[in-house]
Design a protein around this motif. Structure first.
Motif, PDB file in Angstrom:
ATOM      1  N   ALA A  54     -12.332 -11.636   4.206  1.00 28.77           N
ATOM      2  CA  ALA A  54     -12.032 -10.502   5.085  1.00 28.77           C
ATOM      3  C   ALA A  54     -10.643 -10.009   5.028  1.00 28.77           C
ATOM      4  O   ALA A  54     -10.425  -8.846   5.288  1.00 28.77           O
ATOM      5  CB  ALA A  54     -11.941 -10.950   6.422  1.00 28.77           C
ATOM      6  N   LEU A  55      -9.837 -10.346   4.104  1.00 23.84           N
ATOM      7  CA  LEU A  55      -8.576  -9.895   3.857  1.00 23.84           C
ATOM      8  C   LEU A  55      -8.531  -8.310   3.162  1.00 23.84           C
ATOM      9  O   LEU A  55      -7.632  -7.601   3.639  1.00 23.84           O
ATOM     10  CB  LEU A  55      -7.617 -11.011   3.036  1.00 23.84           C
ATOM     11  N   PRO A  56      -9.050  -8.270   2.187  1.00 24.78           N
ATOM     12  CA  PRO A  56      -9.016  -6.807   1.608  1.00 24.78           C
ATOM     13  C   PRO A  56      -9.449  -5.796   2.508  1.00 24.78           C
ATOM     14  O   PRO A  56      -8.592  -4.860   2.603  1.00 24.78           O
ATOM     15  CB  PRO A  56      -9.936  -6.855   0.426  1.00 24.78           C
ATOM     16  N   MET A  96      -6.444  -5.418   4.897  1.00 27.37           N
ATOM     17  CA  MET A  96      -5.555  -4.615   4.181  1.00 27.37           C
ATOM     18  C   MET A  96      -5.587  -3.318   4.329  1.00 27.37           C
ATOM     19  O   MET A  96      -4.552  -2.383   4.264  1.00 27.37           O
ATOM     20  CB  MET A  96      -5.258  -5.311   2.795  1.00 27.37           C
ATOM     21  N   ARG A  97      -6.881  -2.861   4.012  1.00 27.00           N
ATOM     22  CA  ARG A  97      -7.199  -1.338   3.936  1.00 27.00           C
ATOM     23  C   ARG A  97      -6.903  -0.640   5.403  1.00 27.00           C
ATOM     24  O   ARG A  97      -6.252   0.402   5.120  1.00 27.00           O
ATOM     25  CB  ARG A  97      -8.616  -1.203   3.785  1.00 27.00           C
ATOM     26  N   ARG A  98      -7.086  -1.404   6.583  1.00 31.13           N
ATOM     27  CA  ARG A  98      -6.845  -0.986   7.606  1.00 31.13           C
ATOM     28  C   ARG A  98      -5.168  -0.948   8.044  1.00 31.13           C
ATOM     29  O   ARG A  98      -4.864  -0.094   8.679  1.00 31.13           O
ATOM     30  CB  ARG A  98      -7.720  -1.860   8.947  1.00 31.13           C
ATOM     31  N   LEU A  99      -4.860  -2.181   7.451  1.00 34.29           N
ATOM     32  CA  LEU A  99      -3.354  -2.029   7.769  1.00 34.29           C
ATOM     33  C   LEU A  99      -2.499  -0.915   6.895  1.00 34.29           C
ATOM     34  O   LEU A  99      -1.437  -0.431   7.364  1.00 34.29           O
ATOM     35  CB  LEU A  99      -2.675  -3.477   7.092  1.00 34.29           C
ATOM     36  N   ARG A 146       6.936   0.318  10.861  1.00 31.46           N
ATOM     37  CA  ARG A 146       7.662  -0.762   9.978  1.00 31.46           C
ATOM     38  C   ARG A 146       7.007  -2.083  10.215  1.00 31.46           C
ATOM     39  O   ARG A 146       7.085  -2.977   9.200  1.00 31.46           O
ATOM     40  CB  ARG A 146       9.247  -0.623  10.467  1.00 31.46           C
ATOM     41  N   ALA A 147       6.552  -2.480  11.389  1.00 32.45           N
ATOM     42  CA  ALA A 147       6.039  -3.615  11.436  1.00 32.45           C
ATOM     43  C   ALA A 147       4.702  -3.916  10.569  1.00 32.45           C
ATOM     44  O   ALA A 147       4.353  -4.679   9.838  1.00 32.45           O
ATOM     45  CB  ALA A 147       5.144  -3.679  12.870  1.00 32.45           C
ATOM     46  N   ALA A 148       4.043  -2.907  10.261  1.00 30.66           N
ATOM     47  CA  ALA A 148       2.858  -2.611   9.361  1.00 30.66           C
ATOM     48  C   ALA A 148       3.261  -3.106   8.013  1.00 30.66           C
ATOM     49  O   ALA A 148       2.645  -3.892   7.197  1.00 30.66           O
ATOM     50  CB  ALA A 148       1.968  -1.527   9.493  1.00 30.66           C
ATOM     51  N   ARG A 149       4.393  -2.318   7.605  1.00 30.98           N
ATOM     52  CA  ARG A 149       4.848  -2.596   6.222  1.00 30.98           C
ATOM     53  C   ARG A 149       5.445  -4.003   5.965  1.00 30.98           C
ATOM     54  O   ARG A 149       5.398  -4.822   5.039  1.00 30.98           O
ATOM     55  CB  ARG A 149       5.948  -1.557   5.797  1.00 30.98           C
ATOM     56  N   CYS A 150       6.031  -4.463   7.074  1.00 27.68           N
ATOM     57  CA  CYS A 150       6.460  -6.039   7.115  1.00 27.68           C
ATOM     58  C   CYS A 150       5.383  -6.906   6.845  1.00 27.68           C
ATOM     59  O   CYS A 150       5.403  -7.951   6.144  1.00 27.68           O
ATOM     60  CB  CYS A 150       7.287  -6.278   8.344  1.00 27.68           C
ATOM     61  N   LEU A 151       4.189  -6.760   7.671  1.00 31.90           N
ATOM     62  CA  LEU A 151       3.011  -7.683   7.736  1.00 31.90           C
ATOM     63  C   LEU A 151       2.441  -7.482   6.235  1.00 31.90           C
ATOM     64  O   LEU A 151       2.048  -8.510   5.601  1.00 31.90           O
ATOM     65  CB  LEU A 151       2.176  -7.290   8.662  1.00 31.90           C
ATOM     66  N   GLN A 152       2.523  -6.475   5.683  1.00 28.64           N
ATOM     67  CA  GLN A 152       1.941  -6.137   4.329  1.00 28.64           C
ATOM     68  C   GLN A 152       2.559  -7.153   3.189  1.00 28.64           C
ATOM     69  O   GLN A 152       2.030  -7.966   2.495  1.00 28.64           O
ATOM     70  CB  GLN A 152       1.910  -4.754   3.798  1.00 28.64           C
ATOM     71  N   PHE A 153       4.151  -6.874   3.557  1.00 30.27           N
ATOM     72  CA  PHE A 153       5.021  -7.615   2.535  1.00 30.27           C
ATOM     73  C   PHE A 153       4.987  -9.278   2.800  1.00 30.27           C
ATOM     74  O   PHE A 153       4.709  -9.980   1.610  1.00 30.27           O
ATOM     75  CB  PHE A 153       6.397  -7.273   2.827  1.00 30.27           C
ATOM     76  N   LEU A 154       4.684  -9.607   3.935  1.00 31.52           N
ATOM     77  CA  LEU A 154       4.476 -11.090   4.229  1.00 31.52           C
ATOM     78  C   LEU A 154       3.216 -11.476   3.618  1.00 31.52           C
ATOM     79  O   LEU A 154       3.243 -12.563   2.970  1.00 31.52           O
ATOM     80  CB  LEU A 154       4.320 -11.107   5.847  1.00 31.52           C
ATOM     81  N   ILE A 155       2.174 -10.763   3.711  1.00 30.48           N
ATOM     82  CA  ILE A 155       0.865 -11.232   3.128  1.00 30.48           C
ATOM     83  C   ILE A 155       0.841 -11.274   1.589  1.00 30.48           C
ATOM     84  O   ILE A 155       0.593 -12.233   1.028  1.00 30.48           O
ATOM     85  CB  ILE A 155      -0.055 -10.326   3.602  1.00 30.48           C
ATOM     86  N   LEU A 156       1.596 -10.236   1.047  1.00 31.22           N
ATOM     87  CA  LEU A 156       1.461 -10.164  -0.660  1.00 31.22           C
ATOM     88  C   LEU A 156       2.625 -11.374  -1.098  1.00 31.22           C
ATOM     89  O   LEU A 156       2.360 -11.621  -2.277  1.00 31.22           O
ATOM     90  CB  LEU A 156       2.164  -8.716  -0.907  1.00 31.22           C
ATOM     91  N   ALA A 162      -5.939  -8.658  -2.832  1.00 31.94           N
ATOM     92  CA  ALA A 162      -5.860  -8.102  -1.533  1.00 31.94           C
ATOM     93  C   ALA A 162      -5.743  -6.693  -1.580  1.00 31.94           C
ATOM     94  O   ALA A 162      -6.340  -5.966  -0.645  1.00 31.94           O
ATOM     95  CB  ALA A 162      -4.489  -8.642  -1.142  1.00 31.94           C
ATOM     96  N   VAL A 163      -5.321  -6.020  -2.679  1.00 39.21           N
ATOM     97  CA  VAL A 163      -5.207  -4.782  -2.650  1.00 39.21           C
ATOM     98  C   VAL A 163      -6.026  -3.890  -3.399  1.00 39.21           C
ATOM     99  O   VAL A 163      -6.694  -2.680  -2.916  1.00 39.21           O
ATOM    100  CB  VAL A 163      -3.594  -4.204  -3.168  1.00 39.21           C
ATOM    101  N   GLU A 164      -6.568  -3.853  -4.450  1.00 42.20           N
ATOM    102  CA  GLU A 164      -7.317  -3.152  -5.180  1.00 42.20           C
ATOM    103  C   GLU A 164      -8.695  -2.661  -4.593  1.00 42.20           C
ATOM    104  O   GLU A 164      -9.452  -1.936  -4.840  1.00 42.20           O
ATOM    105  CB  GLU A 164      -7.478  -3.737  -6.856  1.00 42.20           C
ATOM    106  N   ARG A 165      -9.030  -3.684  -3.992  1.00 45.58           N
ATOM    107  CA  ARG A 165     -10.409  -3.316  -3.122  1.00 45.58           C
ATOM    108  C   ARG A 165     -10.280  -2.723  -1.860  1.00 45.58           C
ATOM    109  O   ARG A 165     -11.215  -2.751  -1.183  1.00 45.58           O
ATOM    110  CB  ARG A 165     -11.225  -4.859  -2.756  1.00 45.58           C
ATOM    111  N   MET A 166      -9.236  -2.237  -1.736  1.00 41.15           N
ATOM    112  CA  MET A 166      -8.965  -1.291  -0.641  1.00 41.15           C
ATOM    113  C   MET A 166      -9.308   0.096  -0.854  1.00 41.15           C
ATOM    114  O   MET A 166      -9.329   0.768   0.215  1.00 41.15           O
ATOM    115  CB  MET A 166      -7.690  -1.044  -0.330  1.00 41.15           C
TER     116      MET A 166
END
Length: 413
Positions: A211-213, A216-219, A225-235, A382-386
């Motif tokens: 479900a992650l990709p 990540m598309r929704r994120l 700034r919280a969204a960018r932080c969460l992206q960074f945390l996941i990556l 995580a990212v390319e399938r966005m």
């Protein structure tokens, strides 16, 4: 005949019930129960109150009664001694004083997260109840006023709070601020009063890697700034405290590495994370470089974001039934099921301890370059399938199609 706890609980008739050491239980017409002790000082017979039952237990009442009669027999006025102790308590160090000093003396050897946990547990569960109480008069009853409200509802928190109470009170005794046994000790003491049965720990809810990709598309569409932080945390597979406290001076742009100092790590050891191109892109998109030492500061760029910022985004706004910390489990599960990277490499990526003491003594490297392909592969998954990218609020479809998180980015200086 001496009283017992069971007998006292079953008394339903007003009156005065004698115990020993001059102690008696007075039961009012409304069936409230209070302790009184009778003793003689300088030829004068006195009856002094010791408090209500069950606030003051039978054992505590007997102990106090015996001490007062002993003082009187030695020519020490029990009432005057009681007032003296009150005055001592007013000028004595408080529990909050000693707890804060204990934390200050030990924080240099703790991680930032561990220090925060100590401070939070004191602030939320201890200081409001006994913070201003003189440490020299804290007894078992006082300790129970802290533990009873959380022992069943928050057993893991309660266990940690009890341990921290014991450590602070030991520290106070070392300083000479109190004497006697530690009323918060578990073995042979608190264990007799509170159950040791704790629920089986439940793993934190995590998102499935399948479900992650989509997530990540929704994120990517969230413009915060919280969204960018969460992206960074996941990556990067890091913990929330590590991501939220990340600083610009920890980023090595030349080698695409994030170097987290030991003070901010749970294991109190330096940790290096090779940064994928997608992670570097997230850093570029924060827009805080040059405005704050923190990569993901609060709105005013003056301090870290609120502790619950990522949870509010994930659960309250995006409606996901998982935890922020659970993304580490998502990462680990994907590594195990979809890649051939060794267990040692996977555990190192999560900053987990690998091997016994002897093995760790001879393994000094971080396997950084071996982990770089791992992080790039994770980012691509995580990212390319966005595709197709979702426009953020206020972003035109044309700009969204050019979203840099979907394209390779060279490290910037």
């Amino acid at each position: 005949m001496s009283l017992t706890q069971k007998v006292i609980q079953n008394i339903t008739t007003p009156g005065k019930y004698q115990d020993k050491y001059g102690l008696a239980l007075r039961v009012s017409p409304k069936l409230s129960k209070a302790w009184i002790v009778r003793y003689t000082f300088n030829g004068e017979r006195r009856d002094d109150g010791l408090g209500k039952f069950p606030d003051v237990s039978l054992a505590e009442a007997r102990e106090t009664a015996m001490a007062m009669r002993l003082s009187a027999s030695k020519g020490i006025d029990p009432r005057a001694e009681k007032e003296r102790l009150k005055e001592v308590a007013k000028s004595a160090a408080t529990f909050e004083d000693d707890a804060n000093e204990f934390i200050s003396r030990h924080r240099h050897g703790w991680s930032q997260a561990h220090t925060h946990q100590w401070e939070a547990s004191m602030r939320d569960h201890v200081f409001p109840i006994i913070g201003k109480k003189a440490v020299c008069v804290i007894d078992t009853k006082t300790v129970l006023t802290v533990l009873d409200p959380i022992w069943r509802e928050k057993p893991e928190t309660a266990r940690r709070v009890r341990n921290r109470l014991e450590r602070v009170l030991d520290y106070s005794k070392t300083l000479g601020h109190r004497d006697g046994d530690n009323p918060a000790r578990w073995r042979g003491h608190i264990q007799n009063l509170l159950s040791n049965v704790l629920p089986t720990p439940v793993p934190l809810e995590s998102m499935s890697y399948q479900a992650l990709p989509g997530f990540m598309r929704r994120l990517e569409a969230e413009d915060s700034r919280a969204a960018r932080c969460l992206q960074f945390l996941i990556l990067t597979g890091c913990r929330s405290s590590e991501a939220m406290g990340a600083r610009w001076d920890e980023i090595d742009w030349e080698h695409s590495v994030w170097r987290i100092p030991a003070a901010r790590m749970k294991g109190n050891e330096d940790h290096e994370i090779p940064l994928s191109q997608a992670a570097l892109t997230v850093l570029k998109e924060t827009g805080t470089r040059g405005r704050s030492e923190l990569i993901f500061p609060n709105k005013a760029c003056t301090a870290e974001m609120a502790n619950n910022s990522l949870r509010r985004l994930l659960v309250d706004k995006m409606g996901e039934n998982c935890t922020v910390h659970g993304f580490r489990a998502t990462f680990r599960t994907w590594l195990q099921e979809k890649t051939d990277f060794s267990n040692e490499l996977c555990e190192t990526a999560l900053a987990h301890v690998v091997g016994n003491l002897t093995q760790r003594a001879y393994t000094r490297g971080t396997q950084l370059e071996k982990r770089r392909p791992m992080m790039e592969k994770w980012a691509r998954f995580a990212v390319e399938r966005m595709q197709p990218p979702v426009p953020r609020q206020g972003m035109s479809p044309v700009l969204a199609a050019r979203s840099p998180i979907l394209k390779p980015l060279q490290p910037f200086t």
